[in-house]
Design an enzyme around this catalytic site. Structure first.
Site, PDB file in Angstrom:
ATOM      1  N   GLU A  99      -5.197  -8.733   1.252  1.00  0.00           N
ATOM      2  CA  GLU A  99      -5.834  -8.344   2.331  1.00  0.00           C
ATOM      3  C   GLU A  99      -7.339  -8.158   2.337  1.00  0.00           C
ATOM      4  OE1 GLU A  99      -4.249  -5.077   4.714  1.00  0.00           O
ATOM      5  OE2 GLU A  99      -2.192  -5.490   4.319  1.00  0.00           O
ATOM      6  N   GLU A 132       0.768  -1.248  -0.083  1.00  0.00           N
ATOM      7  CA  GLU A 132       0.052   0.049  -0.062  1.00  0.00           C
ATOM      8  C   GLU A 132       0.797   1.210   0.153  1.00  0.00           C
ATOM      9  OE1 GLU A 132      -3.103  -0.092   3.097  1.00  0.00           O
ATOM     10  OE2 GLU A 132      -3.818  -1.779   2.416  1.00  0.00           O
TER      11      GLU A 132
HETATM   12  C1  FCB Z   1      -4.267  -1.885   5.699  1.00  0.00           C
HETATM   13  C2  FCB Z   1      -3.008  -2.175   6.287  1.00  0.00           C
HETATM   14  C3  FCB Z   1      -2.922  -3.561   7.191  1.00  0.00           C
HETATM   15  C4  FCB Z   1      -4.021  -3.331   8.172  1.00  0.00           C
HETATM   16  C5  FCB Z   1      -5.203  -3.097   7.619  1.00  0.00           C
HETATM   17  C6  FCB Z   1      -6.343  -3.161   8.400  1.00  0.00           C
HETATM   18  O1  FCB Z   1      -4.288  -0.706   5.139  1.00  0.00           O
HETATM   19  O2  FCB Z   1      -2.028  -2.896   5.008  1.00  0.00           O
HETATM   20  O3  FCB Z   1      -1.638  -3.399   7.818  1.00  0.00           O
HETATM   21  O4  FCB Z   1      -3.649  -2.293   9.111  1.00  0.00           O
HETATM   22  O5  FCB Z   1      -5.337  -2.071   6.596  1.00  0.00           O
END
Ligand code: FCB
Length: 475
Positions: free
Chosen positions: A373, A180
Protein backbone atom coordinates in the site's frame (compact mmCIF):
# COMPACT_ATOMS: atom_id res chain seq x y z
CA UNK A 1 3.01 23.33 -7.29
CA UNK A 2 2.60 22.97 -11.00
CA UNK A 3 3.28 19.79 -12.84
CA UNK A 4 3.48 18.64 -16.37
CA UNK A 5 1.61 15.42 -16.31
CA UNK A 6 2.37 13.02 -19.05
CA UNK A 7 -0.56 10.76 -19.57
CA UNK A 8 -0.22 9.99 -23.24
CA UNK A 9 2.07 7.24 -24.37
CA UNK A 10 5.15 8.61 -26.11
CA UNK A 11 6.68 5.25 -26.86
CA UNK A 12 10.11 6.76 -26.12
CA UNK A 13 12.70 4.46 -24.58
CA UNK A 14 13.49 5.41 -20.99
CA UNK A 15 16.75 6.13 -19.26
CA UNK A 16 17.64 3.13 -17.12
CA UNK A 17 17.43 5.13 -13.87
CA UNK A 18 13.68 5.42 -14.19
CA UNK A 19 13.05 1.86 -15.25
CA UNK A 20 11.88 -0.84 -12.82
CA UNK A 21 13.38 -4.33 -12.86
CA UNK A 22 11.89 -6.78 -15.32
CA UNK A 23 8.97 -8.69 -13.84
CA UNK A 24 8.20 -5.96 -11.30
CA UNK A 25 4.63 -6.45 -10.05
CA UNK A 26 2.21 -3.57 -10.57
CA UNK A 27 -1.04 -3.58 -8.69
CA UNK A 28 -3.66 -1.75 -6.72
CA UNK A 29 -5.17 -2.63 -3.37
CA UNK A 30 -8.51 -2.53 -1.57
CA UNK A 31 -10.04 -4.18 1.50
CA UNK A 32 -13.34 -5.98 1.98
CA UNK A 33 -15.09 -3.75 4.52
CA UNK A 34 -13.92 -0.61 2.74
CA UNK A 35 -15.47 -1.41 -0.64
CA UNK A 36 -17.85 -4.37 -0.65
CA UNK A 37 -21.06 -3.14 0.99
CA UNK A 38 -23.75 -5.88 0.96
CA UNK A 39 -23.26 -6.05 4.70
CA UNK A 40 -26.32 -8.19 5.29
CA UNK A 41 -26.32 -10.27 2.18
CA UNK A 42 -25.85 -13.94 1.44
CA UNK A 43 -25.40 -14.95 5.03
CA UNK A 44 -22.61 -12.54 6.05
CA UNK A 45 -22.32 -12.19 9.81
CA UNK A 46 -21.56 -8.93 11.62
CA UNK A 47 -17.97 -7.78 12.02
CA UNK A 48 -16.43 -5.50 14.62
CA UNK A 49 -16.51 -2.70 12.06
CA UNK A 50 -20.29 -3.04 11.64
CA UNK A 51 -20.70 -2.68 15.38
CA UNK A 52 -18.15 0.10 15.69
CA UNK A 53 -19.42 2.20 12.80
CA UNK A 54 -22.97 1.99 14.19
CA UNK A 55 -21.81 3.26 17.56
CA UNK A 56 -22.47 7.02 17.68
CA UNK A 57 -19.37 9.17 17.63
CA UNK A 58 -16.95 6.53 16.39
CA UNK A 59 -16.88 7.22 12.65
CA UNK A 60 -17.08 10.53 10.82
CA UNK A 61 -20.75 11.53 10.45
CA UNK A 62 -21.88 8.01 11.36
CA UNK A 63 -20.74 6.56 8.03
CA UNK A 64 -20.77 2.77 7.77
CA UNK A 65 -19.62 0.17 5.27
CA UNK A 66 -23.19 -1.06 4.67
CA UNK A 67 -23.09 -0.01 1.01
CA UNK A 68 -19.56 1.36 0.55
CA UNK A 69 -18.63 1.11 -3.16
CA UNK A 70 -21.17 -1.67 -3.69
CA UNK A 71 -18.30 -3.71 -5.06
CA UNK A 72 -20.07 -6.92 -4.03
CA UNK A 73 -22.51 -6.29 -6.88
CA UNK A 74 -20.20 -4.33 -9.19
CA UNK A 75 -17.09 -6.45 -9.15
CA UNK A 76 -17.35 -7.26 -12.87
CA UNK A 77 -17.28 -3.56 -13.73
CA UNK A 78 -14.47 -3.01 -11.22
CA UNK A 79 -12.32 -5.79 -12.63
CA UNK A 80 -12.88 -4.35 -16.11
CA UNK A 81 -11.55 -1.02 -14.79
CA UNK A 82 -8.47 -2.79 -13.44
CA UNK A 83 -7.91 -4.45 -16.78
CA UNK A 84 -8.18 -1.04 -18.45
CA UNK A 85 -5.44 0.25 -16.20
CA UNK A 86 -3.26 -2.67 -17.15
CA UNK A 87 -2.90 -3.91 -13.57
CA UNK A 88 -0.86 -7.09 -13.33
CA UNK A 89 -2.10 -7.85 -9.81
CA UNK A 90 -4.94 -6.95 -7.52
CA UNK A 91 -4.69 -7.09 -3.74
CA UNK A 92 -8.07 -7.66 -2.07
CA UNK A 93 -9.13 -9.03 1.25
CA UNK A 94 -11.57 -11.71 2.27
CA UNK A 95 -14.25 -10.85 4.83
CA UNK A 96 -13.98 -13.51 7.50
CA UNK A 97 -17.65 -12.98 8.56
CA UNK A 98 -18.78 -13.80 5.02
CA UNK A 99 -16.95 -17.11 5.18
CA UNK A 100 -17.65 -18.03 8.80
CA UNK A 101 -20.40 -15.76 10.10
CA UNK A 102 -19.61 -16.76 13.69
CA UNK A 103 -15.85 -16.82 13.27
CA UNK A 104 -15.70 -20.53 13.95
CA UNK A 105 -17.85 -23.46 12.92
CA UNK A 106 -20.16 -23.59 9.92
CA UNK A 107 -18.88 -22.32 6.60
CA UNK A 108 -21.14 -20.01 4.60
CA UNK A 109 -20.68 -21.26 1.06
CA UNK A 110 -22.42 -18.24 -0.46
CA UNK A 111 -19.75 -16.01 1.03
CA UNK A 112 -16.99 -18.08 -0.51
CA UNK A 113 -18.90 -18.12 -3.81
CA UNK A 114 -18.43 -14.36 -4.08
CA UNK A 115 -14.64 -14.60 -3.79
CA UNK A 116 -14.68 -17.50 -6.19
CA UNK A 117 -16.47 -15.37 -8.81
CA UNK A 118 -14.19 -12.40 -8.18
CA UNK A 119 -11.06 -14.52 -8.45
CA UNK A 120 -12.23 -16.08 -11.71
CA UNK A 121 -13.08 -12.68 -13.10
CA UNK A 122 -9.56 -11.43 -12.31
CA UNK A 123 -7.85 -14.44 -13.80
CA UNK A 124 -10.06 -14.19 -16.88
CA UNK A 125 -8.63 -10.68 -17.39
CA UNK A 126 -5.06 -11.74 -16.77
CA UNK A 127 -4.84 -10.13 -13.32
CA UNK A 128 -3.01 -12.07 -10.62
CA UNK A 129 -5.02 -12.31 -7.39
CA UNK A 130 -3.17 -11.38 -4.19
CA UNK A 131 -5.33 -12.30 -1.23
CA UNK A 132 -5.24 -10.81 2.26
CA UNK A 133 -7.05 -12.99 4.77
CA UNK A 134 -7.54 -10.38 7.47
CA UNK A 135 -7.97 -6.69 6.86
CA UNK A 136 -9.59 -5.81 10.19
CA UNK A 137 -13.17 -7.13 9.87
CA UNK A 138 -13.15 -9.63 12.73
CA UNK A 139 -16.42 -11.56 13.20
CA UNK A 140 -18.22 -9.86 16.10
CA UNK A 141 -18.84 -13.20 17.85
CA UNK A 142 -15.08 -13.66 18.18
CA UNK A 143 -14.71 -10.19 19.66
CA UNK A 144 -17.45 -11.06 22.14
CA UNK A 145 -15.24 -13.93 23.27
CA UNK A 146 -12.19 -11.71 23.74
CA UNK A 147 -11.11 -10.90 20.18
CA UNK A 148 -7.38 -10.76 19.60
CA UNK A 149 -6.67 -10.66 23.32
CA UNK A 150 -7.30 -14.40 23.51
CA UNK A 151 -5.48 -17.35 22.01
CA UNK A 152 -8.64 -18.95 20.62
CA UNK A 153 -8.88 -16.18 18.00
CA UNK A 154 -5.42 -17.08 16.67
CA UNK A 155 -6.44 -20.72 16.42
CA UNK A 156 -9.73 -19.81 14.74
CA UNK A 157 -7.83 -17.67 12.23
CA UNK A 158 -5.72 -20.63 11.10
CA UNK A 159 -8.83 -22.72 10.62
CA UNK A 160 -10.44 -19.95 8.58
CA UNK A 161 -7.27 -19.56 6.48
CA UNK A 162 -7.39 -23.26 5.59
CA UNK A 163 -11.06 -22.97 4.61
CA UNK A 164 -10.39 -20.09 2.23
CA UNK A 165 -7.34 -21.80 0.79
CA UNK A 166 -9.34 -24.97 0.14
CA UNK A 167 -11.68 -22.94 -2.06
CA UNK A 168 -9.28 -20.53 -3.81
CA UNK A 169 -5.90 -22.22 -3.50
CA UNK A 170 -6.04 -23.68 -6.99
CA UNK A 171 -5.96 -20.14 -8.42
CA UNK A 172 -4.44 -17.84 -5.82
CA UNK A 173 -0.65 -17.97 -5.55
CA UNK A 174 0.04 -15.20 -3.07
CA UNK A 175 -1.47 -15.30 0.42
CA UNK A 176 -1.12 -12.51 2.94
CA UNK A 177 -2.24 -13.46 6.41
CA UNK A 178 -2.73 -10.11 8.17
CA UNK A 179 -2.86 -6.48 7.17
CA UNK A 180 -1.12 -4.10 9.58
CA UNK A 181 -1.42 -5.95 12.87
CA UNK A 182 -0.05 -2.79 14.51
CA UNK A 183 -3.35 -1.05 13.74
CA UNK A 184 -5.45 -4.01 14.93
CA UNK A 185 -3.64 -4.09 18.27
CA UNK A 186 -2.71 -0.45 19.00
CA UNK A 187 -5.65 1.38 17.44
CA UNK A 188 -8.19 -1.37 18.16
CA UNK A 189 -7.25 -1.97 21.80
CA UNK A 190 -4.99 0.99 22.71
CA UNK A 191 -6.39 4.30 21.53
CA UNK A 192 -9.76 2.81 20.61
CA UNK A 193 -9.74 4.85 17.41
CA UNK A 194 -10.50 1.68 15.45
CA UNK A 195 -12.83 -1.24 16.13
CA UNK A 196 -13.41 -2.71 18.66
CA UNK A 197 -12.70 0.67 20.30
CA UNK A 198 -11.07 -0.57 23.49
CA UNK A 199 -8.51 1.38 25.56
CA UNK A 200 -6.41 -1.06 27.55
CA UNK A 201 -2.61 -1.27 27.26
CA UNK A 202 -2.52 -4.88 28.49
CA UNK A 203 -4.94 -5.81 25.71
CA UNK A 204 -2.63 -4.17 23.16
CA UNK A 205 0.25 -6.49 23.93
CA UNK A 206 -1.86 -9.62 24.28
CA UNK A 207 -3.31 -8.78 20.88
CA UNK A 208 0.11 -8.24 19.33
CA UNK A 209 1.02 -11.75 20.37
CA UNK A 210 -2.18 -13.44 19.29
CA UNK A 211 -2.14 -11.66 15.93
CA UNK A 212 1.41 -12.87 15.38
CA UNK A 213 0.54 -16.34 16.56
CA UNK A 214 -2.49 -16.34 14.24
CA UNK A 215 -0.17 -15.41 11.40
CA UNK A 216 2.23 -18.23 12.26
CA UNK A 217 -0.48 -20.85 12.57
CA UNK A 218 -2.15 -19.69 9.37
CA UNK A 219 1.18 -19.59 7.52
CA UNK A 220 1.78 -23.19 8.54
CA UNK A 221 -1.72 -24.25 7.45
CA UNK A 222 -1.39 -22.43 4.11
CA UNK A 223 2.03 -23.88 3.43
CA UNK A 224 0.99 -27.42 4.19
CA UNK A 225 -2.01 -26.98 1.89
CA UNK A 226 0.41 -26.03 -0.91
CA UNK A 227 0.34 -22.21 -0.92
CA UNK A 228 3.13 -20.90 -3.12
CA UNK A 229 3.81 -17.46 -1.62
CA UNK A 230 3.04 -16.72 2.01
CA UNK A 231 3.35 -13.21 3.36
CA UNK A 232 2.25 -10.73 5.99
CA UNK A 233 1.76 -7.01 5.51
CA UNK A 234 3.05 -4.60 8.15
CA UNK A 235 3.04 -0.82 8.35
CA UNK A 236 6.55 -0.36 9.65
CA UNK A 237 7.26 3.11 10.98
CA UNK A 238 9.99 5.14 9.31
CA UNK A 239 10.92 6.62 12.64
CA UNK A 240 13.86 8.94 13.23
CA UNK A 241 15.15 10.82 16.25
CA UNK A 242 14.39 14.51 15.84
CA UNK A 243 17.98 15.28 16.77
CA UNK A 244 20.21 12.33 15.83
CA UNK A 245 23.02 13.88 17.94
CA UNK A 246 20.92 13.82 21.09
CA UNK A 247 21.15 10.43 22.87
CA UNK A 248 17.78 10.97 24.57
CA UNK A 249 16.08 11.46 21.18
CA UNK A 250 17.89 8.40 19.85
CA UNK A 251 16.55 6.38 22.76
CA UNK A 252 13.03 7.70 22.17
CA UNK A 253 13.32 6.51 18.57
CA UNK A 254 14.53 3.10 19.78
CA UNK A 255 11.38 2.66 21.88
CA UNK A 256 9.03 3.74 19.10
CA UNK A 257 10.91 1.56 16.62
CA UNK A 258 10.52 -1.29 19.10
CA UNK A 259 6.77 -0.79 19.49
CA UNK A 260 6.03 -0.35 15.80
CA UNK A 261 8.67 -2.48 14.11
CA UNK A 262 10.87 -4.83 16.08
CA UNK A 263 8.01 -6.21 18.22
CA UNK A 264 6.62 -7.65 14.97
CA UNK A 265 9.67 -8.12 12.77
CA UNK A 266 11.93 -9.83 15.30
CA UNK A 267 9.60 -12.71 16.18
CA UNK A 268 8.50 -13.01 12.53
CA UNK A 269 11.95 -13.03 10.98
CA UNK A 270 14.35 -13.86 13.83
CA UNK A 271 12.21 -16.09 16.02
CA UNK A 272 12.20 -14.05 19.24
CA UNK A 273 10.84 -10.85 20.74
CA UNK A 274 13.59 -8.30 21.38
CA UNK A 275 14.63 -8.11 25.06
CA UNK A 276 13.75 -4.43 25.43
CA UNK A 277 10.23 -5.06 24.11
CA UNK A 278 9.72 -8.03 26.46
CA UNK A 279 10.55 -5.66 29.31
CA UNK A 280 8.29 -2.99 27.85
CA UNK A 281 5.33 -5.38 27.54
CA UNK A 282 5.91 -6.71 31.05
CA UNK A 283 5.13 -3.24 32.42
CA UNK A 284 1.52 -3.74 31.35
CA UNK A 285 0.83 -7.46 31.47
CA UNK A 286 2.50 -10.62 32.66
CA UNK A 287 3.76 -12.55 29.69
CA UNK A 288 2.06 -15.86 30.48
CA UNK A 289 0.12 -15.63 27.19
CA UNK A 290 3.44 -16.14 25.36
CA UNK A 291 3.79 -19.90 25.55
CA UNK A 292 6.89 -21.97 24.92
CA UNK A 293 7.19 -22.64 21.22
CA UNK A 294 5.02 -19.70 20.14
CA UNK A 295 7.91 -17.67 18.79
CA UNK A 296 8.99 -20.64 16.69
CA UNK A 297 5.49 -20.83 15.20
CA UNK A 298 5.52 -17.08 14.49
CA UNK A 299 8.90 -17.52 12.78
CA UNK A 300 7.29 -19.59 9.98
CA UNK A 301 9.14 -18.84 6.72
CA UNK A 302 7.60 -16.14 4.57
CA UNK A 303 8.33 -15.52 0.90
CA UNK A 304 7.84 -11.80 0.88
CA UNK A 305 7.14 -9.06 3.41
CA UNK A 306 4.37 -6.63 2.55
CA UNK A 307 5.19 -3.03 3.46
CA UNK A 308 2.54 -0.33 3.67
CA UNK A 309 3.96 3.17 3.72
CA UNK A 310 2.41 6.62 3.89
CA UNK A 311 4.33 8.98 6.14
CA UNK A 312 7.43 9.30 8.34
CA UNK A 313 7.60 9.97 12.06
CA UNK A 314 10.05 11.98 14.11
CA UNK A 315 10.30 11.64 17.85
CA UNK A 316 12.12 13.39 20.64
CA UNK A 317 12.60 13.02 24.37
CA UNK A 318 10.34 15.38 26.28
CA UNK A 319 10.32 14.83 30.02
CA UNK A 320 6.82 14.98 31.48
CA UNK A 321 5.11 14.44 28.14
CA UNK A 322 2.19 11.99 28.57
CA UNK A 323 2.18 8.71 26.66
CA UNK A 324 -0.08 8.63 23.63
CA UNK A 325 -2.79 6.00 24.31
CA UNK A 326 -2.04 4.28 21.02
CA UNK A 327 1.59 3.76 22.06
CA UNK A 328 1.54 2.43 25.63
CA UNK A 329 4.67 3.27 27.58
CA UNK A 330 5.75 6.29 25.56
CA UNK A 331 5.57 8.84 28.36
CA UNK A 332 8.39 11.33 27.96
CA UNK A 333 8.34 10.92 24.18
CA UNK A 334 6.89 13.52 21.82
CA UNK A 335 5.88 12.83 18.23
CA UNK A 336 6.61 15.87 16.09
CA UNK A 337 3.50 17.22 14.36
CA UNK A 338 3.74 16.96 10.55
CA UNK A 339 5.77 19.65 8.83
CA UNK A 340 6.00 20.59 5.19
CA UNK A 341 3.51 19.32 2.64
CA UNK A 342 0.76 17.09 4.03
CA UNK A 343 -2.11 15.17 2.47
CA UNK A 344 -5.79 15.72 3.25
CA UNK A 345 -5.60 13.29 6.17
CA UNK A 346 -2.76 15.34 7.65
CA UNK A 347 0.08 12.95 6.91
CA UNK A 348 3.47 14.46 6.13
CA UNK A 349 4.84 13.70 2.66
CA UNK A 350 8.45 12.59 2.60
CA UNK A 351 9.32 10.00 -0.07
CA UNK A 352 12.96 9.77 1.07
CA UNK A 353 11.68 8.26 4.33
CA UNK A 354 10.45 5.28 2.31
CA UNK A 355 13.92 4.73 0.87
CA UNK A 356 15.40 4.89 4.39
CA UNK A 357 12.83 2.42 5.65
CA UNK A 358 13.37 -0.07 2.82
CA UNK A 359 17.16 0.18 3.18
CA UNK A 360 16.90 -0.48 6.90
CA UNK A 361 14.51 -3.44 6.55
CA UNK A 362 16.77 -4.91 3.89
CA UNK A 363 19.86 -4.46 6.03
CA UNK A 364 18.42 -5.75 9.29
CA UNK A 365 16.11 -8.49 8.05
CA UNK A 366 17.25 -9.32 4.51
CA UNK A 367 13.79 -10.16 3.31
CA UNK A 368 12.24 -9.69 -0.16
CA UNK A 369 9.56 -7.01 -0.01
CA UNK A 370 6.57 -5.60 -1.84
CA UNK A 371 4.95 -2.27 -1.26
CA UNK A 372 1.42 -3.50 -0.59
CA UNK A 373 0.00 0.00 0.00
CA UNK A 374 1.08 3.53 -0.76
CA UNK A 375 -1.06 6.49 -1.70
CA UNK A 376 -2.53 9.80 -0.72
CA UNK A 377 -5.87 11.31 0.29
CA UNK A 378 -6.97 14.48 -1.47
CA UNK A 379 -10.44 16.02 -1.56
CA UNK A 380 -10.75 15.74 -5.31
CA UNK A 381 -13.76 15.40 -7.52
CA UNK A 382 -14.90 15.81 -11.12
CA UNK A 383 -14.30 19.27 -12.50
CA UNK A 384 -16.03 21.28 -15.18
CA UNK A 385 -18.02 19.83 -18.04
CA UNK A 386 -15.57 17.09 -18.81
CA UNK A 387 -16.15 15.44 -15.45
CA UNK A 388 -12.45 14.58 -15.31
CA UNK A 389 -10.63 14.47 -12.01
CA UNK A 390 -7.35 16.39 -12.10
CA UNK A 391 -5.50 15.00 -9.10
CA UNK A 392 -2.06 16.35 -9.87
CA UNK A 393 -1.09 16.26 -6.19
CA UNK A 394 -1.75 12.51 -6.03
CA UNK A 395 0.37 11.95 -9.14
CA UNK A 396 3.18 13.90 -7.49
CA UNK A 397 2.86 11.80 -4.36
CA UNK A 398 2.92 8.49 -6.24
CA UNK A 399 5.71 9.58 -8.56
CA UNK A 400 7.86 10.67 -5.62
CA UNK A 401 7.34 7.40 -3.77
CA UNK A 402 8.02 5.29 -6.84
CA UNK A 403 11.30 7.15 -7.28
CA UNK A 404 12.01 6.41 -3.62
CA UNK A 405 11.46 2.72 -4.43
CA UNK A 406 13.88 2.98 -7.35
CA UNK A 407 16.47 4.53 -5.06
CA UNK A 408 16.11 1.59 -2.66
CA UNK A 409 16.36 -0.89 -5.54
CA UNK A 410 19.55 0.82 -6.68
CA UNK A 411 20.92 0.22 -3.15
CA UNK A 412 20.31 -3.51 -3.56
CA UNK A 413 16.90 -3.82 -1.86
CA UNK A 414 14.94 -6.80 -3.19
CA UNK A 415 11.69 -5.00 -3.93
CA UNK A 416 9.32 -7.10 -6.03
CA UNK A 417 6.23 -4.99 -6.53
CA UNK A 418 4.09 -1.98 -5.78
CA UNK A 419 0.37 -1.70 -5.05
CA UNK A 420 -1.27 1.70 -5.11
CA UNK A 421 -3.71 2.43 -2.30
CA UNK A 422 -6.33 2.51 -3.43
CA UNK A 423 -7.93 1.32 -6.61
CA UNK A 424 -10.93 3.50 -5.75
CA UNK A 425 -12.21 5.93 -3.13
CA UNK A 426 -13.67 3.97 -0.24
CA UNK A 427 -14.66 3.81 3.42
CA UNK A 428 -11.59 5.17 5.19
CA UNK A 429 -12.27 3.65 8.64
CA UNK A 430 -12.84 6.29 11.33
CA UNK A 431 -12.68 8.98 8.63
CA UNK A 432 -15.65 7.50 6.79
CA UNK A 433 -16.02 8.51 3.13
CA UNK A 434 -14.45 11.91 3.75
CA UNK A 435 -10.94 10.82 2.84
CA UNK A 436 -10.50 9.90 -0.80
CA UNK A 437 -7.49 7.69 -1.51
CA UNK A 438 -8.61 6.27 -4.86
CA UNK A 439 -7.00 6.59 -8.24
CA UNK A 440 -10.56 6.03 -9.42
CA UNK A 441 -13.19 8.46 -8.17
CA UNK A 442 -16.41 7.06 -6.73
CA UNK A 443 -19.62 9.06 -6.62
CA UNK A 444 -21.33 7.49 -3.61
CA UNK A 445 -24.79 8.62 -4.74
CA UNK A 446 -24.69 7.09 -8.20
CA UNK A 447 -21.83 4.61 -7.62
CA UNK A 448 -20.30 5.94 -10.81
CA UNK A 449 -16.57 5.30 -11.16
CA UNK A 450 -14.36 7.82 -12.95
CA UNK A 451 -10.64 7.11 -13.38
CA UNK A 452 -8.76 10.17 -12.11
CA UNK A 453 -5.75 11.59 -13.94
CA UNK A 454 -3.61 9.53 -11.53
CA UNK A 455 -5.18 6.35 -12.88
CA UNK A 456 -4.27 7.35 -16.44
CA UNK A 457 -0.78 8.27 -15.31
CA UNK A 458 -0.44 4.94 -13.46
CA UNK A 459 -1.52 3.04 -16.58
CA UNK A 460 1.36 4.69 -18.40
CA UNK A 461 3.82 3.83 -15.62
CA UNK A 462 2.73 0.20 -15.78
CA UNK A 463 2.95 0.11 -19.56
CA UNK A 464 6.50 1.48 -19.51
CA UNK A 465 7.48 -0.43 -16.36
CA UNK A 466 9.02 2.87 -15.39
CA UNK A 467 8.62 6.57 -14.84
CA UNK A 468 8.89 9.42 -17.23
CA UNK A 469 12.48 10.57 -17.60
CA UNK A 470 11.35 14.21 -17.48
CA UNK A 471 12.47 14.40 -13.86
CA UNK A 472 10.44 14.35 -10.72
CA UNK A 473 6.97 15.72 -11.23
CA UNK A 474 6.64 19.03 -9.51
CA UNK A 475 10.32 19.92 -9.76
C1 FCB B 1 -3.85 1.65 5.90
C2 FCB B 1 -4.94 0.60 5.76
C3 FCB B 1 -5.84 0.82 4.58
C4 FCB B 1 -6.15 2.28 4.36
C5 FCB B 1 -4.88 3.10 4.34
C6 FCB B 1 -5.10 4.56 4.07
O1 FCB B 1 -3.46 1.73 7.24
O2 FCB B 1 -4.37 -0.67 5.66
O3 FCB B 1 -6.99 0.04 4.76
O4 FCB B 1 -7.05 2.71 5.29
O5 FCB B 1 -4.21 2.95 5.56
Amino acid sequence: MTATVEVESSGEPLASGVQFPEGFIWGAATASYQIEGAANEDGRGPSIWDTFSRTPGRVYRGHTGDVACDHYHRYVEDVALMADLGLGSYRYSIAWPRVQPDGTGPVNTRGLDFYDRLTDELIGKGIDPVVTLYHWDLPQTLEDRGGWTVRETAEAFAEYAAIVHARLGDRVRTWTTLNEPWCSAYLGYGSGRHAPGIQDPAAVFKSVHHLLLGHGLAARALRSAGAQNVSITLNPAAVSPLDPQNPADVDAARIVDGLHNRIFLDPLLRGAYPDDMREHMARFTDLSHIQDGDEKIINAPIDVLGVNFYTPSYVSAKPGHPASPENPGTEGIAFRPPVGPITDIGWQIEPAALTRLLDRLHQDYGVPMMITENGAAYPDGPSGDSGEVHDTNRIEYLDGHLRACLDAISHGVDLRGYFAWSLMDNFEWAEGYKMRFGIVHVDYTTQQRVPKDSAKWYREVIRRNGLSDQGRIGE
